[in-house]
Motif scaffolding. Structure first.
Motif, PDB file in Angstrom:
ATOM      1  N   ALA A 132     110.904 120.631  21.641  1.00 56.74           N
ATOM      2  CA  ALA A 132     111.516 120.110  22.871  1.00 56.74           C
ATOM      3  C   ALA A 132     111.380 121.110  24.019  1.00 56.74           C
ATOM      4  O   ALA A 132     111.115 120.731  25.161  1.00 56.74           O
ATOM      5  CB  ALA A 132     112.992 119.776  22.625  1.00 56.74           C
ATOM      6  N   ARG A 133     111.540 122.404  23.726  1.00 58.62           N
ATOM      7  CA  ARG A 133     111.394 123.425  24.767  1.00 58.62           C
ATOM      8  C   ARG A 133     109.952 123.490  25.266  1.00 58.62           C
ATOM      9  O   ARG A 133     109.708 123.620  26.466  1.00 58.62           O
ATOM     10  CB  ARG A 133     111.835 124.789  24.264  1.00 58.62           C
ATOM     11  CG  ARG A 133     113.354 124.972  24.205  1.00 58.62           C
ATOM     12  CD  ARG A 133     113.693 126.432  23.994  1.00 58.62           C
ATOM     13  NE  ARG A 133     114.820 126.809  23.205  1.00 58.62           N
ATOM     14  CZ  ARG A 133     115.207 126.371  22.014  1.00 58.62           C
ATOM     15  NH1 ARG A 133     114.542 125.449  21.405  1.00 58.62           N
ATOM     16  NH2 ARG A 133     116.267 126.838  21.412  1.00 58.62           N
ATOM     17  N   LEU A 134     109.008 123.421  24.330  1.00 54.22           N
ATOM     18  CA  LEU A 134     107.601 123.443  24.735  1.00 54.22           C
ATOM     19  C   LEU A 134     107.290 122.277  25.663  1.00 54.22           C
ATOM     20  O   LEU A 134     106.674 122.457  26.716  1.00 54.22           O
ATOM     21  CB  LEU A 134     106.690 123.385  23.501  1.00 54.22           C
ATOM     22  CG  LEU A 134     106.534 124.687  22.732  1.00 54.22           C
ATOM     23  CD1 LEU A 134     105.910 124.429  21.376  1.00 54.22           C
ATOM     24  CD2 LEU A 134     105.695 125.662  23.530  1.00 54.22           C
ATOM     25  N   MET A 135     107.726 121.086  25.270  1.00 55.07           N
ATOM     26  CA  MET A 135     107.460 119.911  26.106  1.00 55.07           C
ATOM     27  C   MET A 135     108.118 120.058  27.472  1.00 55.07           C
ATOM     28  O   MET A 135     107.538 119.688  28.491  1.00 55.07           O
ATOM     29  CB  MET A 135     107.933 118.634  25.423  1.00 55.07           C
ATOM     30  CG  MET A 135     107.046 118.244  24.255  1.00 55.07           C
ATOM     31  SD  MET A 135     107.348 116.602  23.565  1.00 55.07           S
ATOM     32  CE  MET A 135     109.099 116.421  23.616  1.00 55.07           C
ATOM     33  N   GLY A 136     109.327 120.613  27.520  1.00 54.46           N
ATOM     34  CA  GLY A 136     109.999 120.827  28.795  1.00 54.46           C
ATOM     35  C   GLY A 136     109.261 121.820  29.673  1.00 54.46           C
ATOM     36  O   GLY A 136     109.188 121.648  30.896  1.00 54.46           O
TER      37      GLY A 136
END
Length: 168
Positions: A53-57
């Motif tokens: 989720a952090r990578l996508m953000g």
């Protein structure tokens, strides 16, 4: 032509697991370069633990995202760099995998399904020798930090030049 598209550089890893921290070390070098004006002003450099989720953000809204991460390969050679490019929804299957249990691969798969992949995603995966608890990179991995930072900078500058020339 409108304003230039954002470029995201993401260094993935855990600095307390030796070579697993290589992505963060490369990101720190690139952040220094960005602050000195060597990178286009729309370049954002961040570190991440590899959570999907952090990578996508972090890559959300970027036309180009460059991710630097440690990798395991069998057989492996410490310091070997793999470059993997994903354009739109084309996904290759590299011979190296992330050193994290969940992470980049899952983020790419999920982002593809959710249609949240950047236009171009380039991954630089560095084979590590030591993922044990501790700080500092092994010599073989430390030796590739500057050349890898140079490669990422060149990647960004080539992309920007192509964009300015009307190429995609």
């Amino acid at each position: 032509m409108g304003s230039p598209a954002r470029i995201a550089v993401i260094g993935v890893g855990n600095e307390f697991r030796r070579d697993d921290g290589v992505g963060r070390v490369v990101a720190a070098r690139l952040l220094e370069r960005a602050r000195s004006g060597a990178l286009p002003p729309d370049t954002v450099v961040e570190a991440c633990d590899g959570d999907p989720a952090r990578l996508m953000g972090l890559w959300e809204g970027a036309r180009l995202a460059v991710v630097v991460d440690a990798a395991h390969a069998h057989p492996g050679t410490a310091g070997r760099i793999h470059r993997i490019q994903l354009d739109a929804e084309r996904l290759g299957h590299p011979s190296a995998t992330s050193s994290h249990g969940l992470g980049l691969g899952e983020a790419v798969d999920l982002a593809r399904v959710l249609r949240r992949l950047p236009e171009r995603l380039v991954v630089y995966a560095v084979e590590g020798a030591d993922g044990s608890l501790g700080t500092g990179l092994t010599p073989a991995v430390a030796d590739v930090v500057e050349p890898l930072a140079d490669a990422v900078e060149d990647e960004i500058l080539r992309y920007r030049a192509a964009q300015a020339g009307g190429e995609r």
